[in-house]
Scaffold this active site. Sequence first.
Site, PDB file in Angstrom:
ATOM      1  N   LEU A   1      52.423  44.913  37.558  1.00 47.06           N
ATOM      2  CA  LEU A   1      51.237  45.599  38.077  1.00 47.06           C
ATOM      3  C   LEU A   1      51.526  47.053  38.458  1.00 47.06           C
ATOM      4  O   LEU A   1      51.150  47.530  39.527  1.00 47.06           O
ATOM      5  CB  LEU A   1      50.630  44.815  39.251  1.00 47.06           C
ATOM      6  CG  LEU A   1      49.877  43.553  38.784  1.00 47.06           C
ATOM      7  CD1 LEU A   1      49.685  42.573  39.934  1.00 47.06           C
ATOM      8  CD2 LEU A   1      48.536  43.909  38.164  1.00 47.06           C
TER       9      LEU A   1
ATOM     10  N   LYS B   1      39.390  35.705  38.571  1.00 50.05           N
ATOM     11  CA  LYS B   1      40.188  35.379  37.374  1.00 50.05           C
ATOM     12  C   LYS B   1      41.161  34.257  37.722  1.00 50.05           C
ATOM     13  O   LYS B   1      42.057  34.437  38.550  1.00 50.05           O
ATOM     14  CB  LYS B   1      40.945  36.617  36.892  1.00 50.05           C
ATOM     15  CG  LYS B   1      41.624  36.431  35.540  1.00 50.05           C
ATOM     16  CD  LYS B   1      42.103  37.768  34.991  1.00 50.05           C
ATOM     17  CE  LYS B   1      42.658  37.659  33.590  1.00 50.05           C
ATOM     18  NZ  LYS B   1      43.023  38.976  33.048  1.00 50.05           N
TER      19      LYS B   1
ATOM     20  N   CYS C   1      48.425  36.412  42.433  1.00 50.92           N
ATOM     21  CA  CYS C   1      49.382  37.212  43.205  1.00 50.92           C
ATOM     22  C   CYS C   1      50.011  36.335  44.278  1.00 50.92           C
ATOM     23  O   CYS C   1      49.366  35.434  44.808  1.00 50.92           O
ATOM     24  CB  CYS C   1      48.667  38.359  43.923  1.00 50.92           C
ATOM     25  SG  CYS C   1      48.052  39.650  42.852  1.00 50.92           S
TER      26      CYS C   1
ATOM     27  N   GLY D   1      41.749  34.337  26.486  1.00 51.69           N
ATOM     28  CA  GLY D   1      42.994  33.709  26.068  1.00 51.69           C
ATOM     29  C   GLY D   1      43.155  33.696  24.562  1.00 51.69           C
ATOM     30  O   GLY D   1      42.658  32.803  23.884  1.00 51.69           O
TER      31      GLY D   1
END
Lengths: 300, 252
Positions: free
Chosen positions: A69, A161, A126, A239
């Site tokens: 990130l 997400k 995360c 995907g």
Amino acid sequence: MSVDVGALTLRGPILAASGTFGYGTEVPLLERRALGGMVSKGIFLRPRSGTPPPRIVETPSGMLNAIGLQGPGVEALIRDYAPKWAEWDFPVFVNINGESAAEYAELTARLDGVPGVAGFEINISCPNVEQGGLYFGNDPRAAAAVTDAVRKRTRLPVWVKLTPMVSDIGVIARAVEAAGADALCAINTFVGMSIDLNVYQPRLSFRTGGLSGPAIRPLAVHLAHQAARAVRIPVIGIGGIATAEDALEFLVAGCTAVQVGTATFVNPRAIAEVHDGIAAFLGARGLSSPADLPRYLPRD
Amino acid sequence: MFLVDARITGKRLVARDMYVITMHAPPIASTVLPGQFVNIGWSPGPMLRRPFSVYRVDGERIEIVLKAVGVGTAQLLSMTQGDRVSCLGPLGHGFEFGAGPRSAVLVSGGLGVASMTLAARQAASLGIRVTWVHGARTKEDLCSESDGDDLIWATDDGSKGVKGTAVAAAPDADLVLACGPNRMLAAVAARWPEAQVAVETYMGCGTGVCLGCAVPLKRGGYDRACREGPVYRASDIDWATLPSHLSYAATP
């Protein structure tokens, strides 16, 4: 070709996926007409330098990435990119990241109302420092807490997400739906590993990375379908989509829209080709919009 | 930047297992600068494109150099005249010649010849005297083609030219440009901190969005071999963190 994702109407069913499009300003040979929207590279409050190389490795029909990130932080995003987004004719969602629910909340509050920011995509893959590094996305309570924290600080659309690295994606999907998500994005990358036999070490310096590309597509279609069956809010399929047929699989499996990512690395025209291919498919069958596609979505 | 459906027009052997492939890519041929590269995809082939420096330009054609090291390059080498590849480029930031250098030394190791020919020709056109120092393991591994005013060979085993490395064999000059394995480039950096070096990294998109081709910088942080690079001032790179050995995964 327009689709409704909750209250938001997109002019087409295809968005550019986070992390594969930068901030939209450096994309080569971009055909904007084909874009229903774009999700920015993931952003944190503060700048992050990312992981040391090697960061990517190709695998059969896919690739592993561990970018870490890397990004300039929210202030630079607001200064350098949002003003450009405000002039574009498609919505830009910001993919937001944090180490605690409070950080997600602060990031949302900072971005809410900034011209050019159309909504939020919460990356819940995360690690949560307040829970010993456990991923938000693996725990329905933590996933819901982050969603709730963001929801309370904006009236813009909030998408979540989902990570595929869970035993039942429906549980997480329902938890974030209940916490106020407007839509789900399914799925993020799978965690994978590749070993370099010359040195008996992982090929990536971070050891593991996120697997993307056609290799994950059947897994992703299944998980997006599972998520769609679990909730009433729209699901955006992601995907391994590289062709119109790939995207149509997600739509028939219950998705309202799709995101195209890794394919654009290979083919700068991928999004335009997917868009035009869907239009041709619908036209050949006398369907006037993606919403008219028959859905395979049994409710049990 | 152009996306060209490029027809392969020729292939020739220039060293052991090392080939030059020629392809018809007019918009790239007319705009490419020394040190820039193209990202090439083919079908059937690996998923990701593969980056290649542009070795030479001949009218509307460009040339790349490759070695059969893996499944992907073997596929590319098995193509014949008339086959097509998808060629994206020119990409990256190449060599700079600045104002006023009178002499240049080009240091290449192995496949590093790939970015040197265009550089040599550009330097010559600016009236710079060019010495090309080319190193390889043995005589058979030395590229049979070269350019420039003076040529120095170096081989690890002494089978041709100077015994030892190209870096050790090279004279000093106003301008030093280098391309080769990252380990060799680290040696270049130790001798000439101001040299311009073209680094090798894994690459994803080639256009600046994936951040996969990270190059660690001495001042901290990373930038992208495909945008800010592949050419860097040698002293700007954190050589200890830049992988010195890349081996592409088998990608059938």
